[in-house]
Design a protein around this motif. Structure first.
Motif, PDB file in Angstrom:
ATOM      1  N   ASP A  75       0.828  -1.206   0.000  1.00 36.11           N
ATOM      2  CA  ASP A  75       0.000   0.000   0.000  1.00 36.11           C
ATOM      3  C   ASP A  75       0.865   1.261   0.000  1.00 36.11           C
ATOM      4  OD1 ASP A  75      -2.246  -1.587   0.042  1.00 36.11           O
ATOM      5  OD2 ASP A  75      -2.597  -1.375   2.197  1.00 36.11           O
ATOM      6  N   ARG A  76       1.956   1.210   0.745  1.00 34.69           N
ATOM      7  CA  ARG A  76       2.855   2.379   0.818  1.00 34.69           C
ATOM      8  C   ARG A  76       3.465   2.663  -0.551  1.00 34.69           C
ATOM      9  NH1 ARG A  76       6.716   4.501   4.553  1.00 34.69           N
ATOM     10  NH2 ARG A  76       7.307   6.537   3.702  1.00 34.69           N
ATOM     11  N   VAL A  77       3.905   1.638  -1.230  1.00 35.94           N
ATOM     12  CA  VAL A  77       4.529   1.818  -2.541  1.00 35.94           C
ATOM     13  C   VAL A  77       3.512   2.342  -3.554  1.00 35.94           C
ATOM     14  CG1 VAL A  77       5.598   0.608  -4.487  1.00 35.94           C
ATOM     15  CG2 VAL A  77       6.331   0.120  -2.151  1.00 35.94           C
ATOM     16  N   ALA A  78       2.323   1.767  -3.555  1.00 34.75           N
ATOM     17  CA  ALA A  78       1.293   2.227  -4.484  1.00 34.75           C
ATOM     18  C   ALA A  78       0.981   3.698  -4.264  1.00 34.75           C
ATOM     19  CB  ALA A  78       0.029   1.382  -4.324  1.00 34.75           C
ATOM     20  N   ALA A  79       0.948   4.125  -3.015  1.00 27.90           N
ATOM     21  CA  ALA A  79       0.668   5.529  -2.722  1.00 27.90           C
ATOM     22  C   ALA A  79       1.805   6.428  -3.202  1.00 27.90           C
ATOM     23  CB  ALA A  79       0.452   5.708  -1.216  1.00 27.90           C
ATOM     24  N   LEU A  80       3.045   6.001  -2.989  1.00 25.55           N
ATOM     25  CA  LEU A  80       4.193   6.793  -3.411  1.00 25.55           C
ATOM     26  C   LEU A  80       4.249   6.948  -4.929  1.00 25.55           C
ATOM     27  CD1 LEU A  80       6.981   5.417  -1.045  1.00 25.55           C
ATOM     28  CD2 LEU A  80       6.218   7.792  -1.165  1.00 25.55           C
ATOM     29  N   GLU A 214       4.383  11.423 -10.584  1.00 28.91           N
ATOM     30  CA  GLU A 214       4.281  11.950 -11.941  1.00 28.91           C
ATOM     31  C   GLU A 214       5.177  11.173 -12.906  1.00 28.91           C
ATOM     32  OE1 GLU A 214       4.543  16.207 -14.397  1.00 28.91           O
ATOM     33  OE2 GLU A 214       4.762  16.157 -12.207  1.00 28.91           O
ATOM     34  N   ILE A 215       6.360  10.794 -12.426  1.00 29.96           N
ATOM     35  CA  ILE A 215       7.264  10.006 -13.262  1.00 29.96           C
ATOM     36  C   ILE A 215       6.664   8.634 -13.535  1.00 29.96           C
ATOM     37  CG2 ILE A 215       9.552   8.956 -13.407  1.00 29.96           C
ATOM     38  CD1 ILE A 215      10.490  11.205 -11.451  1.00 29.96           C
ATOM     39  N   ALA A 216       6.226   7.955 -12.476  1.00 25.35           N
ATOM     40  CA  ALA A 216       5.640   6.623 -12.636  1.00 25.35           C
ATOM     41  C   ALA A 216       4.363   6.673 -13.456  1.00 25.35           C
ATOM     42  CB  ALA A 216       5.360   6.010 -11.266  1.00 25.35           C
ATOM     43  N   LEU A 218       3.737   8.050 -16.140  1.00 25.17           N
ATOM     44  CA  LEU A 218       3.920   7.942 -17.581  1.00 25.17           C
ATOM     45  C   LEU A 218       3.782   6.501 -18.068  1.00 25.17           C
ATOM     46  CD1 LEU A 218       6.976  10.286 -18.324  1.00 25.17           C
ATOM     47  CD2 LEU A 218       4.563  10.731 -18.808  1.00 25.17           C
ATOM     48  N   ALA A 219       4.083   5.544 -17.200  1.00 21.26           N
ATOM     49  CA  ALA A 219       4.131   4.136 -17.604  1.00 21.26           C
ATOM     50  C   ALA A 219       2.846   3.405 -17.246  1.00 21.26           C
ATOM     51  CB  ALA A 219       5.318   3.451 -16.947  1.00 21.26           C
ATOM     52  N   ASP A 220       2.674   2.238 -17.856  1.00 20.07           N
ATOM     53  CA  ASP A 220       1.549   1.370 -17.513  1.00 20.07           C
ATOM     54  C   ASP A 220       1.855   0.532 -16.280  1.00 20.07           C
ATOM     55  OD1 ASP A 220      -0.416   1.703 -19.896  1.00 20.07           O
ATOM     56  OD2 ASP A 220       1.543   1.449 -20.842  1.00 20.07           O
ATOM     57  N   SER A 221       3.141   0.247 -16.051  1.00 18.97           N
ATOM     58  CA  SER A 221       3.563  -0.474 -14.856  1.00 18.97           C
ATOM     59  C   SER A 221       4.996  -0.094 -14.539  1.00 18.97           C
ATOM     60  CB  SER A 221       3.453  -1.990 -15.041  1.00 18.97           C
ATOM     61  OG  SER A 221       4.256  -2.440 -16.129  1.00 18.97           O
ATOM     62  N   VAL A 222       5.372  -0.262 -13.264  1.00 19.87           N
ATOM     63  CA  VAL A 222       6.696   0.138 -12.788  1.00 19.87           C
ATOM     64  C   VAL A 222       7.201  -0.902 -11.803  1.00 19.87           C
ATOM     65  CG1 VAL A 222       8.041   1.918 -11.607  1.00 19.87           C
ATOM     66  CG2 VAL A 222       6.055   2.574 -12.975  1.00 19.87           C
ATOM     67  N   TYR A 223       8.479  -1.241 -11.931  1.00 22.79           N
ATOM     68  CA  TYR A 223       9.136  -2.070 -10.920  1.00 22.79           C
ATOM     69  C   TYR A 223      10.111  -1.204 -10.148  1.00 22.79           C
ATOM     70  CZ  TYR A 223      13.744  -4.178  -9.980  1.00 22.79           C
ATOM     71  OH  TYR A 223      14.981  -4.467  -9.465  1.00 22.79           O
ATOM     72  N   VAL A 224      10.189  -1.372  -8.831  1.00 14.98           N
ATOM     73  CA  VAL A 224      11.160  -0.659  -8.001  1.00 14.98           C
ATOM     74  C   VAL A 224      11.857  -1.655  -7.081  1.00 14.98           C
ATOM     75  CG1 VAL A 224      10.046   1.614  -8.022  1.00 14.98           C
ATOM     76  CG2 VAL A 224       9.319  -0.111  -6.344  1.00 14.98           C
ATOM     77  N   LEU A 238       6.168  -4.513  -7.817  1.00 13.77           N
ATOM     78  CA  LEU A 238       5.587  -4.192  -9.118  1.00 13.77           C
ATOM     79  C   LEU A 238       4.337  -3.372  -8.854  1.00 13.77           C
ATOM     80  CD1 LEU A 238       5.273  -4.536 -12.201  1.00 13.77           C
ATOM     81  CD2 LEU A 238       3.965  -6.618 -11.712  1.00 13.77           C
ATOM     82  N   ALA A 239       4.241  -2.209  -9.483  1.00 18.17           N
ATOM     83  CA  ALA A 239       3.105  -1.313  -9.264  1.00 18.17           C
ATOM     84  C   ALA A 239       2.422  -1.019 -10.586  1.00 18.17           C
ATOM     85  CB  ALA A 239       3.577  -0.019  -8.619  1.00 18.17           C
ATOM     86  N   GLY A 240       1.087  -0.901 -10.531  1.00 15.94           N
ATOM     87  CA  GLY A 240       0.331  -0.614 -11.739  1.00 15.94           C
ATOM     88  C   GLY A 240      -1.156  -0.770 -11.508  1.00 15.94           C
TER      89      GLY A 240
END
Length: 405
Positions: A75-80, A214-216, A218-224, A238-240
């Motif tokens: 949840d924290r990552v999705a919010a960030l 804002e950076i994330a 731009l994409a349909d999905s992001v890995y951090v 993995l967020a999206g």
């Protein structure tokens, strides 16, 4: 001496150098970056015990197969990142492979367009094709991110465009914000989805001048990643979109990623988000001070050709190129640490060509104490040791040739 014996001797010498480097790091009083993973087990456990109460209620029950504290981190990552959902993974390799195969199923196209230096191409033993059944194609091999023109004009269809931000093996480089948005638009024009390999996305905000969401966005999905910049024990997310994340969790189970308990790693990730994430912009800013001082120091020391790349680092990590054999540079770096307890270059040197060594420099909390003059003084000392080691190497070769005659 047989080839086998020579190889064994070379391996032993390399192993001894690794051990000396590790010991020199532990004994060094001054370093530019002291990553947690280099510490002892006792130090790592003590760090977690001290920091964990700041980020989570330790009287709560532990996790089981991805619930409780794992869900709190997700949840924290999705919010960030400003996404609908996120899923925790034990490794980034697993997270990205699953993300890309999920997108392939949705687009109906298993072809993934990426850079020739992208992590899956260089460090994952062809996992995308061998395990996930995907077909990677290379947009470019230049030491920069692909351009919108390269994406738009690529000669065959692809279902997903994968962008590594920053591109580590090219020097931790990033495009400009305008270039990135144009590349994403070019992919959309081709009806492709966009996935960000954002292992080090956390520190990209300074270069882009934009917040993470804002950076994330731009994409349909992001890995951090949670250990590369945030100093966690490991792990990734993995967020999206929620539907993609739920599908990814199914594949996570199939891939063996449903680990019984993960709370130590998750706690360290939460600590990283709390402590290291806010500090990253400061690390990036000071990395630029260090990079400029290195460049000036090598020039003042009379090194005929030296390069810091990028000249102004895009993140808190960058490359240094020097016109010496990497074995000479590695020995000089270790000697400097052993004899002065100052470790200027703490990671191995790679071969960039005949007589050319390349290494990576990272600036973290310990590096903030270094002034530009401190860096230049360390460079002068390092160059003196490089010349000393290089001279010894020449003398050794001449002695061998004399004996041979």
């Amino acid at each position: 001496m047989t080839d086998t014996a020579e190889q064994g001797g070379e391996q032993s010498a390399q192993e001894r150098l690794r051990e000396r480097r590790a010991a020199a790091f532990l004994g060094a009083e001054r370093v530019l970056a002291r990553a947690g993973f280099r510490g002892t087990l006792r130090e790592r456990l003590a760090w977690l015990q001290e920091a964990a109460p700041e980020v989570y209620d330790l009287d709560e029950p532990g996790d089981m197969y991805g619930n409780r504290i794992v869900e709190a981190l997700e949840d924290r990552v999705a919010a960030l990142l400003g996404t609908e959902a996120a899923a925790f993974f034990p490794t980034g390799t697993m997270a990205q492979q699953i993300a890309l195969r999920c997108w392939a199923g949705r687009t109906g196209n298993p072809t993934v367009a990426l850079h020739a230096l992208a992590h899956p191409e260089v460090h994952e033993r062809s996992a995308l094709s061998e395990v996930a059944g995907l077909r990677p194609v290379r947009l470019t091999g230049e030491p920069r991110l692909p351009t919108a023109e390269e994406v738009r004009d690529f000669e065959e269809p692809f279902g997903t465009l994968m962008l590594e931000l920053p591109l580590r093996d090219a020097g931790f480089v990033l495009p400009s914000w305008e270039e990135l948005t144009e590349v994403v638009e070019a992919a959309r024009e081709r009806d492709a989805v966009v996935h960000f390999d954002g292992a080090r996305l956390w520190e990209s905000t300074v270069h882009f001048g934009r917040p993470l969401d804002e950076i994330a966005g731009l994409a349909d999905s992001v890995y951090v990643s949670f250990y590369k910049s945030l100093d966690g024990f490991g792990g990734a997310a993995l967020a999206g979109p929620r539907t993609l994340v739920e599908e990814a969790k199914t594949w996570r189970h199939r891939y063996g990623g449903m680990i019984f308990q993960q709370f130590p790693t998750v706690l360290s990730a939460l600590v990283g988000l709390e402590r290291e994430l806010p500090r990253l912009p400061q690390y990036v800013s000071h990395a630029r001070v260090v990079a400029a001082a290195l460049r000036e120091g090598f020039a003042e020391a009379g090194v005929p050709w030296a390069r810091v790349f990028p000249e102004e680092p895009h993140t808190h990590e960058f490359q240094v190129w020097l016109p010496y054999d990497p074995d000479v540079l590695a020995e000089a770096a270790v000697r400097q640490a052993e004899q002065t307890r100052t470790l200027l270059f703490g990671v191995p040197w790679d071969r960039g060509g005949p007589g050319l060594g390349i290494t990576e420099v990272t600036v973290r909390a310990d590096g903030l104490a270094w002034t530009a003059d401190d860096v230049k003084a360390a460079v002068v000392d390092f160059v003196a040791r490089v010349r000393e080691v290089a001279g010894e190497a020449v003398e050794t070769v001449e002695a061998i040739e004399t004996v041979g005659k």
